[in-house]
Write a protein that holds these residues in place. Sequence first.
Motif, PDB file in Angstrom:
ATOM      1  N   TYR A 148       0.838  -1.197   0.000  1.00 46.13           N
ATOM      2  CA  TYR A 148       0.000   0.000   0.000  1.00 46.13           C
ATOM      3  C   TYR A 148       0.873   1.247   0.000  1.00 46.13           C
ATOM      4  O   TYR A 148       2.011   1.235   0.461  1.00 46.13           O
ATOM      5  CB  TYR A 148      -0.917   0.038   1.216  1.00 46.13           C
ATOM      6  CG  TYR A 148      -2.054  -0.961   1.201  1.00 46.13           C
ATOM      7  CD1 TYR A 148      -2.351  -1.717   0.078  1.00 46.13           C
ATOM      8  CD2 TYR A 148      -2.844  -1.138   2.314  1.00 46.13           C
ATOM      9  CE1 TYR A 148      -3.391  -2.615   0.072  1.00 46.13           C
ATOM     10  CE2 TYR A 148      -3.896  -2.036   2.319  1.00 46.13           C
ATOM     11  CZ  TYR A 148      -4.158  -2.773   1.193  1.00 46.13           C
ATOM     12  OH  TYR A 148      -5.195  -3.664   1.179  1.00 46.13           O
ATOM     13  N   SER A 149       0.328   2.348  -0.475  1.00 44.63           N
ATOM     14  CA  SER A 149       1.046   3.617  -0.431  1.00 44.63           C
ATOM     15  C   SER A 149       1.123   4.103   1.019  1.00 44.63           C
ATOM     16  O   SER A 149       0.417   3.610   1.905  1.00 44.63           O
ATOM     17  CB  SER A 149       0.338   4.662  -1.293  1.00 44.63           C
ATOM     18  OG  SER A 149      -0.889   5.028  -0.692  1.00 44.63           O
ATOM     19  N   SER A 150       1.976   5.094   1.233  1.00 45.58           N
ATOM     20  CA  SER A 150       2.164   5.620   2.582  1.00 45.58           C
ATOM     21  C   SER A 150       0.867   6.208   3.136  1.00 45.58           C
ATOM     22  O   SER A 150       0.544   6.011   4.308  1.00 45.58           O
ATOM     23  CB  SER A 150       3.262   6.676   2.576  1.00 45.58           C
ATOM     24  OG  SER A 150       3.491   7.154   3.867  1.00 45.58           O
ATOM     25  N   ASN A 151       0.115   6.922   2.301  1.00 47.72           N
ATOM     26  CA  ASN A 151      -1.141   7.529   2.753  1.00 47.72           C
ATOM     27  C   ASN A 151      -2.178   6.462   3.105  1.00 47.72           C
ATOM     28  O   ASN A 151      -2.899   6.592   4.103  1.00 47.72           O
ATOM     29  CB  ASN A 151      -1.701   8.467   1.684  1.00 47.72           C
ATOM     30  CG  ASN A 151      -0.901   9.747   1.581  1.00 47.72           C
ATOM     31  OD1 ASN A 151      -0.238  10.134   2.532  1.00 47.72           O
ATOM     32  ND2 ASN A 151      -0.958  10.384   0.429  1.00 47.72           N
ATOM     33  N   ASP A 152      -2.287   5.429   2.299  1.00 49.21           N
ATOM     34  CA  ASP A 152      -3.240   4.353   2.594  1.00 49.21           C
ATOM     35  C   ASP A 152      -2.838   3.580   3.842  1.00 49.21           C
ATOM     36  O   ASP A 152      -3.690   3.193   4.645  1.00 49.21           O
ATOM     37  CB  ASP A 152      -3.347   3.394   1.405  1.00 49.21           C
ATOM     38  CG  ASP A 152      -4.091   4.000   0.230  1.00 49.21           C
ATOM     39  OD1 ASP A 152      -4.800   5.003   0.432  1.00 49.21           O
ATOM     40  OD2 ASP A 152      -3.953   3.458  -0.890  1.00 49.21           O
ATOM     41  N   SER A 153      -1.538   3.369   4.008  1.00 45.48           N
ATOM     42  CA  SER A 153      -1.090   2.604   5.168  1.00 45.48           C
ATOM     43  C   SER A 153      -1.342   3.359   6.471  1.00 45.48           C
ATOM     44  O   SER A 153      -1.589   2.748   7.504  1.00 45.48           O
ATOM     45  CB  SER A 153       0.387   2.234   5.036  1.00 45.48           C
ATOM     46  OG  SER A 153       1.197   3.383   5.066  1.00 45.48           O
ATOM     47  N   TYR A 154      -1.292   4.697   6.448  1.00 49.71           N
ATOM     48  CA  TYR A 154      -1.650   5.478   7.642  1.00 49.71           C
ATOM     49  C   TYR A 154      -3.084   5.195   8.060  1.00 49.71           C
ATOM     50  O   TYR A 154      -3.375   4.980   9.241  1.00 49.71           O
ATOM     51  CB  TYR A 154      -1.521   6.990   7.381  1.00 49.71           C
ATOM     52  CG  TYR A 154      -0.122   7.528   7.360  1.00 49.71           C
ATOM     53  CD1 TYR A 154       0.748   7.313   8.420  1.00 49.71           C
ATOM     54  CD2 TYR A 154       0.316   8.278   6.288  1.00 49.71           C
ATOM     55  CE1 TYR A 154       2.037   7.818   8.396  1.00 49.71           C
ATOM     56  CE2 TYR A 154       1.595   8.796   6.254  1.00 49.71           C
ATOM     57  CZ  TYR A 154       2.450   8.559   7.311  1.00 49.71           C
ATOM     58  OH  TYR A 154       3.718   9.063   7.284  1.00 49.71           O
ATOM     59  N   PHE A 155      -3.962   5.193   7.104  1.00 46.19           N
ATOM     60  CA  PHE A 155      -5.378   4.979   7.374  1.00 46.19           C
ATOM     61  C   PHE A 155      -5.641   3.589   7.949  1.00 46.19           C
ATOM     62  O   PHE A 155      -6.297   3.443   8.979  1.00 46.19           O
ATOM     63  CB  PHE A 155      -6.181   5.194   6.079  1.00 46.19           C
ATOM     64  CG  PHE A 155      -7.649   4.928   6.219  1.00 46.19           C
ATOM     65  CD1 PHE A 155      -8.455   5.810   6.896  1.00 46.19           C
ATOM     66  CD2 PHE A 155      -8.199   3.784   5.679  1.00 46.19           C
ATOM     67  CE1 PHE A 155      -9.815   5.574   7.025  1.00 46.19           C
ATOM     68  CE2 PHE A 155      -9.556   3.530   5.806  1.00 46.19           C
ATOM     69  CZ  PHE A 155     -10.366   4.421   6.487  1.00 46.19           C
TER      70      PHE A 155
END
Length: 104
Positions: free
Chosen positions: A62-69
């Motif tokens: 996953y991208s960094s932004n998706d992984s934060y979520f």
Amino acid sequence: MQTHDKTSVSSVAGTAPDFRGNDGSLVSVLKTLLFFTILMITLPIGLYFASKAFLFEASLGYSSNDSYFYAAIVAVLAVHVVLALFVYVAWNEGSQQWREGKQD
């Protein structure tokens, strides 16, 4: 000079809570509270960073932004699990003390 009446001192001392008979249960309650406090702090934070880095970014890509979520969702679920476990342990500990007190 002021004189102290022994009856007034003993009556004041008699109103203070007496924890001497409940030292074992008081220490047990404090240990349980301390355990769940530490667990409440460390588990969600640890799971957040571990799931973000190892599960969502490294394994699933996953991208960094998706992984934060998604890591935040994992941390919130961990908080709910710890709270549920605390309520379960506290409920059973309280009912056990109530049963022991009722048998006396």
